[in-house]
Design a protein around this motif. Structure first.
Motif: not given
Lengths: 131, 131, 131, 131
Positions: C13, C15, C77, C93-94, C97-98
């Motif tokens: 995902d 993470q 984002s 997803g990174m 997420d970041q």
């Protein structure tokens, strides 16, 4: 191709010069891509037309009655030149030289402009038409 | 191709499994390469036959009466496995799995063996025959 | 580093989980980069802070009284997530997420935003400050 | 580094010429790598010594009393030149020029010869000594 001036040459100012050997190989390439499409493959060709109408005609002739979506991918010349610098591995001058020239005389079904539109949005617009 | 199991799958042990979608695209690919050669291009195809005689037949049928030099590039299984490790970016097991298998049932005009022969020497032997 | 869960792991995902071996190597890396700068090299470090204030403190401590220009490179984002897809080789997803998380608790001398500003323009703003 | 002749230059015949800016940056690089090792990282440096004893001395001085395994990786000049051609992306002449020269005046703890020994075997010999 680059060992002889009958092939292809990239001038220091970004100009591209092609000779008869390049043309012969290009023709074989186009024939082959058309044959792949005719055999059922869905093919994306990313082409840069340096010879206007004549360049597009070479493909049109080989593609015959295959279903084709012609997409013009534009970018403002100054922005393209900046991206060329930012990439760090390009012959400087090619982007400015080609930004307008490659679209001269070409007929498209659809045009996208990456100057201020994200790649993914452009891709979505194309996918919607490619159906 | 990798999004569906009708395409192609690389198992963790180095096995390769292909489905109907891969076969259809492969057929179109072979047709296109043959068309390029027929149009005058001199083409080198670097192929790995996982299906023996059947695999070679697919190409033979499409190539028809084109002039082809079939070259077998061999390497001792243990040495190939060692090179696979040294490369650092391969699925371990594929080399050992394929070293012998890819040659089973294939007919060549010429064979080279990279186990103890340098690449350049192998290339020279091939070039001499390709005339 | 990826062979043991004491190293670094990239979850499906997007993470990122790091263990004690990663931390030890990271510390040695930071020491070495600081030593290079101290010896006179002008160094650009492209870092992604996943641990907020703590992450920045590791560098601040090692860099001591070296002259540093801290630059935050931001991107909206949703736009970052789109570019991640367009690149075609990222763990999806990174980016989402970041995009916000990597800036939480970080103090910059200068911030640029690539959402609507070209890379070259951002680079020029940074160069102007780096003097 | 390549924009000025105070940096580094690769002559068409494979010769490498370095200037004062290169030397200053090299010194900073060596300091930094030594600092990483001193901080506990296990580091592999792949270096080509073009200046014999002087080149090795630069490293010896910076590494101080760190535990180092000096490994000479040799290859017969003609074989190295052939591999250079086979790689397809090298400045031709560099391999022949350097095959012997890079070892002149250098002292090793261990030497491997890739002329007829596989990379993995060489790696194993080194790993056995590196303990």
């Amino acid at each position: 191709m680059r060992a002889s001036n009958a092939g292809i040459e990239f001038a220091p100012d970004g100009q591209v010069i092609v000779g008869p050997e390049f043309r012969a190989l290009e023709a074989a390439w186009i024939e082959g891509v058309a044959a792949m499409a005719r055999a059922g493959a869905r093919v994306i060709v990313d082409e840069v037309f340096l010879g206007g109408t004549e360049s597009q005609k070479r493909w049109l002739k080989a593609l015959g009655d295959l279903r084709v979506l012609w997409v013009g991918v534009r970018c403002d010349s100054a922005i393209a030149a900046g991206r060329e610098v930012a990439r760090g591995d390009r012959v400087i001058g090619m982007a400015a030289d080609q930004a307008e020239a490659v679209h001269r005389g070409i007929v498209y079904d659809l045009e996208v402009d990456t100057t201020r539109t994200e790649s993914l949005e452009c891709a979505r617009a194309i996918a919607a038409q490619a159906g």
